[in-house]
Design an enzyme around this catalytic site. Structure first.
Site, mmCIF file in Angstrom:
data_model
loop_
_atom_site.group_PDB
_atom_site.id
_atom_site.type_symbol
_atom_site.label_atom_id
_atom_site.label_comp_id
_atom_site.label_asym_id
_atom_site.label_seq_id
_atom_site.Cartn_x
_atom_site.Cartn_y
_atom_site.Cartn_z
ATOM 1 N N LYS A 1 0.863 -1.180 0.000
ATOM 2 C CA LYS A 1 0.000 0.000 0.000
ATOM 3 C C LYS A 1 0.901 1.232 0.000
ATOM 4 O O LYS A 1 1.970 1.230 0.630
ATOM 5 C CB LYS A 1 -0.883 -0.013 1.258
ATOM 6 C CG LYS A 1 -1.748 1.232 1.431
ATOM 7 C CD LYS A 1 -2.801 1.370 0.344
ATOM 8 C CE LYS A 1 -3.544 2.704 0.440
ATOM 9 N NZ LYS A 1 -4.380 2.959 -0.748
ATOM 10 N N CYS B 1 -2.315 9.859 -6.616
ATOM 11 C CA CYS B 1 -3.525 9.489 -5.871
ATOM 12 C C CYS B 1 -4.591 10.575 -6.075
ATOM 13 O O CYS B 1 -4.354 11.740 -5.743
ATOM 14 C CB CYS B 1 -3.231 9.316 -4.388
ATOM 15 S SG CYS B 1 -4.760 8.955 -3.474
HETATM 16 C C1 SIN Z 1 -6.249 5.699 -2.194
HETATM 17 O O1 SIN Z 1 -5.764 5.269 -1.138
HETATM 18 O O2 SIN Z 1 -7.045 6.639 -2.206
HETATM 19 C C2 SIN Z 1 -5.871 5.090 -3.501
HETATM 20 C C3 SIN Z 1 -4.433 5.246 -3.753
HETATM 21 C C4 SIN Z 1 -4.129 5.772 -5.109
HETATM 22 O O3 SIN Z 1 -5.003 5.864 -5.988
HETATM 23 O O4 SIN Z 1 -2.975 6.134 -5.351
#
Ligand code: SIN
Length: 313
Positions: free
Chosen positions: A47, A130
């Site tokens: 993540k 993001c």
């Molecule tokens: C998110 O955590 O909002 C998604 C991450 C991303 O799209 O980079």
């Protein structure tokens, strides 16, 4: 018959299979990350980590549709130290790509300084795309900011680094961004993040389907495959050949993987399909790719990578 070789290399890392999870998919906790490593995935992406842990956006923040998904997760993660610790204590022969980001440029720089100072020497992916941090634009849509962050990062960062990019839609955008990216010792780019900011409507409830940002969020899944193919193709035509490409977006079958590699992808990431089908998607799609290559007489990915044909002018 010779066995089909699905291996691919990015930087110093060899992936025995070309499919890994996209950042944000089964990779927030150690339990999820171990499950990816135990699956038929060729490696793991963490993540996107921020310096400090984040709870992310309010729920509901993910919604599946027949053609894909919308999310506005808002970078929920356990904090960079957690992921560095997980990697340091994980015994695996599969590559682990450490995704990192921040809601401010200074935080992204600090995170990369910590990674530079750590024992971690694998692939790192700086997420410039993001779409879900409330009040913050995607750096990858700002040429000046992209250049500034890469200038600052490569002033001290010497380990293999890639960048995760947002989808671009205009040929001039590819020209401008590739010109910038070609100036830096990038190991790879990852194209594309989800297509932000889309909107999914529930016609019965006459309402949006996710809570953050009034329902706007990143679109993934089948909707976005042509955009992913275009971004991979356009960047492969413009980037220095040493900069590898991870192709991400809209994959649900082995044929989709084949198409992304034909456009120039070195390896491919799975997002929405793993959210919807679970980790078994890796084995199924690997097998479909293998069967397709066998039917076409290809023995390795390099036999068709970037070989997409065009009509004569
Ligand atoms: C998110 O955590 O909002 C998604 C991450 C991303 O799209 O980079």
């Amino acid at each position: 018959m010779t066995a089909i070789d699905l291996s691919a290399t990015i930087g110093n890392e060899t992936f025995q299979h070309p499919l890994i999870n996209a950042a944000g998919v089964w990779d927030e906790t150690a339990t999820e990350m171990n499950a990816v490593l135990e699956s038929a995935a060729g490696g793991l992406t963490t993540k996107s980590a921020t310096l400090a842990p984040r709870a992310g956006n309010p729920q509901p923040r993910y919604f599946d549709t027949d053609l894909g998904s919308i999310n506005s997760m808002g970078l929920p993660n356990q904090g960079l130290a957690y992921y560095l610790d997980f990697i340091a204590n994980t015994d695996t022969d599969k590559p682990i790509d450490l995704s990192v980001t921040g809601t401010k440029m200074a935080d992204q720089i600090d995170a990369l300084k910590q990674i530079q100072a750590s024992d971690f020497a694998g692939l790192c992916e700086l997420n410039l795309s993001c779409p879900n941090v409330v009040g913050k634009p995607q750096i990858g849509y700002d040429l000046e900011a992209t250049k500034e962050i890469l200038d600052r990062v490569f002033a001290f960062y010497t380990k293999p680094l890639g960048v995760k990019l947002p989808p671009y839609l205009d040929l001039q955008q590819y020209d401008a961004m590739a010109e910038i990216l070609n100036q830096y010792p990038l190991t790879y780019i990852n194209a594309i993040n989800s297509v932000g900011n889309g909107l999914v409507v529930d016609p019965e409830a006459e309402r949006v389907v996710i809570k953050p940002k009034g329902g706007f969020g990143g679109i993934g899944g089948k909707y976005i495959k042509p955009v992913a193919l275009a971004n991979v193709r356009a960047f492969r035509q413009r980037l220095r050949p040493e900069i590898k490409i991870i192709g991400t977006g809209g994959v649900t079958t082995g044929t989709d993987v084949f198409e992304l590699i034909l456009c120039g992808a070195d390896i491919v990431e799975l997002g929405t399909v793993v959210m919807q089908e679970g980790l078994d998607a890796f084995a199924r799609i690997n097998q479909e790719l293998t069967d397709l290559m066998a039917a076409k007489g290809y023995q390795k990915l390099a036999d068709f990578r970037s070989h997409l044909q065009e009509y004569d002018a």
